[in-house]
Design a protein around this motif. Structure first.
Motif, PDB file in Angstrom:
ATOM      1  N   LYS A   1      -7.155  19.017 -19.453  1.00  0.00           N
ATOM      2  CA  LYS A   1      -7.276  18.165 -18.269  1.00  0.00           C
ATOM      3  C   LYS A   1      -7.008  19.067 -17.080  1.00  0.00           C
ATOM      4  O   LYS A   1      -5.918  19.604 -16.918  1.00  0.00           O
ATOM      5  CB  LYS A   1      -6.256  17.021 -18.318  1.00  0.00           C
ATOM      6  CG  LYS A   1      -6.192  16.199 -17.056  1.00  0.00           C
ATOM      7  CD  LYS A   1      -7.438  15.418 -16.824  1.00  0.00           C
ATOM      8  CE  LYS A   1      -7.260  14.532 -15.597  1.00  0.00           C
ATOM      9  NZ  LYS A   1      -8.481  14.300 -14.908  1.00  0.00           N
ATOM     10  N   LEU A   2      -8.018  19.296 -16.265  1.00  0.00           N
ATOM     11  CA  LEU A   2      -7.911  20.207 -15.140  1.00  0.00           C
ATOM     12  C   LEU A   2      -7.315  19.488 -13.944  1.00  0.00           C
ATOM     13  O   LEU A   2      -7.764  18.407 -13.570  1.00  0.00           O
ATOM     14  CB  LEU A   2      -9.294  20.766 -14.791  1.00  0.00           C
ATOM     15  CG  LEU A   2      -9.322  21.946 -13.845  1.00  0.00           C
ATOM     16  CD1 LEU A   2      -8.638  23.153 -14.466  1.00  0.00           C
ATOM     17  CD2 LEU A   2     -10.755  22.294 -13.503  1.00  0.00           C
ATOM     18  N   ARG A   3      -6.289  20.077 -13.344  1.00  0.00           N
ATOM     19  CA  ARG A   3      -5.676  19.519 -12.138  1.00  0.00           C
ATOM     20  C   ARG A   3      -6.186  20.225 -10.894  1.00  0.00           C
ATOM     21  O   ARG A   3      -6.340  19.611  -9.854  1.00  0.00           O
ATOM     22  CB  ARG A   3      -4.163  19.655 -12.198  1.00  0.00           C
ATOM     23  CG  ARG A   3      -3.521  18.721 -13.166  1.00  0.00           C
ATOM     24  CD  ARG A   3      -2.037  18.785 -13.013  1.00  0.00           C
ATOM     25  NE  ARG A   3      -1.424  17.680 -13.750  1.00  0.00           N
ATOM     26  CZ  ARG A   3      -0.148  17.476 -13.777  1.00  0.00           C
ATOM     27  NH1 ARG A   3       0.670  18.269 -13.135  1.00  0.00           N
ATOM     28  NH2 ARG A   3       0.335  16.466 -14.451  1.00  0.00           N
ATOM     29  N   GLU A   4      -6.408  21.535 -11.003  1.00  0.00           N
ATOM     30  CA  GLU A   4      -6.838  22.304  -9.842  1.00  0.00           C
ATOM     31  C   GLU A   4      -7.744  23.438 -10.288  1.00  0.00           C
ATOM     32  O   GLU A   4      -7.479  24.108 -11.270  1.00  0.00           O
ATOM     33  CB  GLU A   4      -5.621  22.881  -9.113  1.00  0.00           C
ATOM     34  CG  GLU A   4      -5.958  23.668  -7.885  1.00  0.00           C
ATOM     35  CD  GLU A   4      -4.728  24.241  -7.196  1.00  0.00           C
ATOM     36  OE1 GLU A   4      -4.924  24.943  -6.201  1.00  0.00           O
ATOM     37  OE2 GLU A   4      -3.598  23.999  -7.645  1.00  0.00           O
ATOM     38  N   CYS A   5      -8.812  23.631  -9.539  1.00  0.00           N
ATOM     39  CA  CYS A   5      -9.724  24.752  -9.738  1.00  0.00           C
ATOM     40  C   CYS A   5     -10.029  25.306  -8.352  1.00  0.00           C
ATOM     41  O   CYS A   5     -10.730  24.667  -7.572  1.00  0.00           O
ATOM     42  CB  CYS A   5     -11.000  24.313 -10.434  1.00  0.00           C
ATOM     43  SG  CYS A   5     -12.196  25.648 -10.681  1.00  0.00           S
ATOM     44  N   ALA A   6      -9.490  26.476  -8.052  1.00  0.00           N
ATOM     45  CA  ALA A   6      -9.656  27.060  -6.725  1.00  0.00           C
ATOM     46  C   ALA A   6     -10.473  28.341  -6.825  1.00  0.00           C
ATOM     47  O   ALA A   6     -10.161  29.220  -7.623  1.00  0.00           O
ATOM     48  CB  ALA A   6      -8.301  27.358  -6.112  1.00  0.00           C
TER      49      ALA A   6
END
Length: 70
Positions: A48-53
């Protein structure tokens, strides 16, 4: 990089269920490939991805690894 190696990298960079890692990229194609692999892992229910920068030379990923019995 493929899904299996990405998942292993996330597992190695995790603390409990949470992971946080930076993956170096050389080109825009690398960036797109990483995004595709992450979305596949999400759709399979493995993370489950919370952040992709998107950074200048890397892609930063932060999220949760889901442990399931298969």
């Amino acid at each position: 990089m493929d899904k299996i190696s990405l998942l292993e990298r996330l597992r190695n960079s995790s603390r409990g269920n949470f992971f946080s890692t930076e993956i170096p990229k050389a080109t825009k194609e690398d960036e797109k490939k990483i995004e595709e692999l992450v979305s596949e892992l999400e759709s399979e229910g493995k993370i489950k991805l919370r952040e992709c920068a998107q950074r200048e030379y890397s892609v930063y990923l932060h999220g949760i690894i889901k442990y399931t019995i298969e």
